[in-house]
Design a protein around this motif. Structure first.
Motif, PDB file in Angstrom:
ATOM      1  N   GLU A   1       0.817  -1.219   0.000  1.00 28.45           N
ATOM      2  CA  GLU A   1       0.000   0.000   0.000  1.00 28.45           C
ATOM      3  C   GLU A   1       0.849   1.268   0.000  1.00 28.45           C
ATOM      4  N   THR A   2       1.953   1.272   0.747  1.00 28.93           N
ATOM      5  CA  THR A   2       2.741   2.510   0.891  1.00 28.93           C
ATOM      6  C   THR A   2       3.792   2.672  -0.210  1.00 28.93           C
ATOM      7  N   GLY A   3       4.442   1.586  -0.583  1.00 33.39           N
ATOM      8  CA  GLY A   3       5.514   1.666  -1.571  1.00 33.39           C
ATOM      9  C   GLY A   3       6.771   2.341  -1.054  1.00 33.39           C
ATOM     10  N   LYS A   4       6.829   2.647   0.268  1.00 35.59           N
ATOM     11  CA  LYS A   4       7.984   3.315   0.862  1.00 35.59           C
ATOM     12  C   LYS A   4       8.286   2.699   2.223  1.00 35.59           C
ATOM     13  N   ALA A   5       9.573   2.515   2.507  1.00 43.82           N
ATOM     14  CA  ALA A   5       9.988   1.902   3.763  1.00 43.82           C
ATOM     15  C   ALA A   5      10.876   2.856   4.550  1.00 43.82           C
ATOM     16  N   LEU A   6      10.675   2.909   5.865  1.00 44.26           N
ATOM     17  CA  LEU A   6      11.553   3.655   6.761  1.00 44.26           C
ATOM     18  C   LEU A   6      12.137   2.669   7.773  1.00 44.26           C
ATOM     19  N   ILE A   7      13.459   2.511   7.720  1.00 41.39           N
ATOM     20  CA  ILE A   7      14.160   1.631   8.658  1.00 41.39           C
ATOM     21  C   ILE A   7      14.628   2.494   9.828  1.00 41.39           C
ATOM     22  N   MET A   8      14.165   2.166  11.028  1.00 41.44           N
ATOM     23  CA  MET A   8      14.433   2.970  12.229  1.00 41.44           C
ATOM     24  C   MET A   8      15.315   2.162  13.178  1.00 41.44           C
ATOM     25  N   VAL A   9      16.466   2.750  13.562  1.00 40.56           N
ATOM     26  CA  VAL A   9      17.493   2.009  14.301  1.00 40.56           C
ATOM     27  C   VAL A   9      17.687   2.657  15.676  1.00 40.56           C
ATOM     28  N   HIS A  10      17.340   1.913  16.724  1.00 43.22           N
ATOM     29  CA  HIS A  10      17.349   2.461  18.083  1.00 43.22           C
ATOM     30  C   HIS A  10      18.758   2.618  18.640  1.00 43.22           C
ATOM     31  N   GLY A  11      18.858   3.393  19.718  1.00 43.00           N
ATOM     32  CA  GLY A  11      20.133   3.619  20.382  1.00 43.00           C
ATOM     33  C   GLY A  11      20.422   2.587  21.456  1.00 43.00           C
ATOM     34  N   ARG A  12      21.597   2.751  22.070  1.00 43.43           N
ATOM     35  CA  ARG A  12      22.030   1.841  23.135  1.00 43.43           C
ATOM     36  C   ARG A  12      21.063   1.908  24.316  1.00 43.43           C
ATOM     37  N   GLY A  13      20.659   0.732  24.791  1.00 42.92           N
ATOM     38  CA  GLY A  13      19.774   0.670  25.936  1.00 42.92           C
ATOM     39  C   GLY A  13      18.310   0.888  25.614  1.00 42.92           C
ATOM     40  N   ALA A  14      18.018   1.156  24.350  1.00 38.16           N
ATOM     41  CA  ALA A  14      16.633   1.403  23.939  1.00 38.16           C
ATOM     42  C   ALA A  14      16.071   0.169  23.230  1.00 38.16           C
ATOM     43  N   THR A  15      14.932   0.334  22.582  1.00 34.00           N
ATOM     44  CA  THR A  15      14.257  -0.792  21.945  1.00 34.00           C
ATOM     45  C   THR A  15      13.689  -0.387  20.596  1.00 34.00           C
ATOM     46  N   ALA A  16      13.346  -1.390  19.809  1.00 32.59           N
ATOM     47  CA  ALA A  16      12.660  -1.132  18.541  1.00 32.59           C
ATOM     48  C   ALA A  16      11.355  -0.385  18.793  1.00 32.59           C
ATOM     49  N   ALA A  17      10.643  -0.770  19.845  1.00 31.20           N
ATOM     50  CA  ALA A  17       9.369  -0.103  20.152  1.00 31.20           C
ATOM     51  C   ALA A  17       9.576   1.376  20.465  1.00 31.20           C
ATOM     52  N   SER A  18      10.670   1.697  21.154  1.00 27.51           N
ATOM     53  CA  SER A  18      10.890   3.097  21.533  1.00 27.51           C
ATOM     54  C   SER A  18      11.188   3.962  20.316  1.00 27.51           C
ATOM     55  N   ILE A  19      11.963   3.460  19.368  1.00 29.47           N
ATOM     56  CA  ILE A  19      12.248   4.264  18.172  1.00 29.47           C
ATOM     57  C   ILE A  19      11.008   4.351  17.282  1.00 29.47           C
ATOM     58  N   LEU A  20      10.212   3.291  17.253  1.00 35.75           N
ATOM     59  CA  LEU A  20       8.966   3.338  16.476  1.00 35.75           C
ATOM     60  C   LEU A  20       7.993   4.370  17.037  1.00 35.75           C
ATOM     61  N   SER A  21       8.100   4.661  18.340  1.00 34.89           N
ATOM     62  CA  SER A  21       7.187   5.624  18.949  1.00 34.89           C
ATOM     63  C   SER A  21       7.395   7.037  18.399  1.00 34.89           C
ATOM     64  N   LEU A  22       8.522   7.280  17.727  1.00 36.49           N
ATOM     65  CA  LEU A  22       8.744   8.576  17.073  1.00 36.49           C
ATOM     66  C   LEU A  22       7.756   8.823  15.938  1.00 36.49           C
ATOM     67  N   ALA A  23       7.149   7.773  15.450  1.00 30.67           N
ATOM     68  CA  ALA A  23       6.246   7.912  14.302  1.00 30.67           C
ATOM     69  C   ALA A  23       5.146   8.932  14.571  1.00 30.67           C
ATOM     70  N   SER A  24       4.691   9.003  15.811  1.00 34.03           N
ATOM     71  CA  SER A  24       3.607   9.930  16.129  1.00 34.03           C
ATOM     72  C   SER A  24       4.043  11.384  15.957  1.00 34.03           C
TER      73      SER A  24
END
Length: 208
Positions: free
Chosen positions: A17-40
């Motif tokens: 549907e989107t045709g576009k991908a954003l790969i988000m890479v978290h920092g030390r001590g963080a998580t995939a969920a925490s970097i994904l929370s930037l989406a808002s």
């Protein structure tokens, strides 16, 4: 020492549907969920988001400016996980020009290193407080050409982890490899993502 399991969190509409991908890479001590929370904050509903998760919440054990051998095998395993993420996206019919990256801190360093080792025309790259990895930068690692890919790179001055000098070295290499680099150094800014950086990321993601 450790390696990383293949653990990639996804968010948003499917790539079909989107045709576009954003790969988000978290920092030390963080998580995939925490970097994904930037989406808002980024208003990126038109991107499918992919966030790999580091084992032990860290991509490699020591500073990004330590001798590379000290950070192995975790570093090579982290770079391989990013490579698998990109190949998975391309395997779904998405060209590199529709693949974007955003990394913060340790994730920004990993993003800079991976994209420079596989330089090509990406959609855009956001390196938020990071730079190329190693006590000394090994130019022989970096292949390809960015072909005008827009890159945002930032740090604080001073930053407790990322010296301005390494950001300057990174900018020079990215530029030489064909990237269109926007560099921002923020005097006295703590080790975080500022509201101005969020706005600059939005511009990269919108292709402005």
């Amino acid at each position: 020492m450790y390696t990383h399991e293949k653990n990639i969190k996804t968010q948003g509409k499917p790539l079909t549907e989107t045709g576009k991908a954003l790969i988000m890479v978290h920092g030390r001590g963080a998580t995939a969920a925490s970097i994904l929370s930037l989406a808002s904050e980024l208003t990126i509903e038109d991107f499918t988001r992919f966030a790999p998760q580091a084992s032990q919440n860290s991509w490699y054990p020591y500073s990004f400016m330590a001798p590379v051998a000290q950070n192995q095998p975790a570093l090579d395993s982290a770079l391989e996980l990013l490579s698998e993420t990109v190949e998975n996206i391309k395997g779904q019919g998405i060209s590199s020009g529709q693949i974007y990256f955003l990394g913060f801190s340790q994730g920004a360093c990993l993003t800079a290193e991976f994209t420079s080792r596989h330089a090509q025309r990406f959609g855009g790259i956001c390196i938020l407080t990071g730079g190329l990895i190693g006590q000394e930068i090994a130019l022989s690692n970096y292949q390809g050409n960015f072909e005008g890919t827009p890159v945002l790179i930032t740090t604080g001055d001073p930053d407790p982890h990322v010296p301005v000098s390494r950001v300057e070295e990174t900018v020079a290499i990215l530029t030489e490899k064909g990237a269109k680099v926007t560099k921002k150094i923020y005097p006295g800014r703590p080790h975080t993502i500022s509201s101005e950086e969020i706005e600059l990321v939005k511009m990269i993601l919108k292709g402005k």
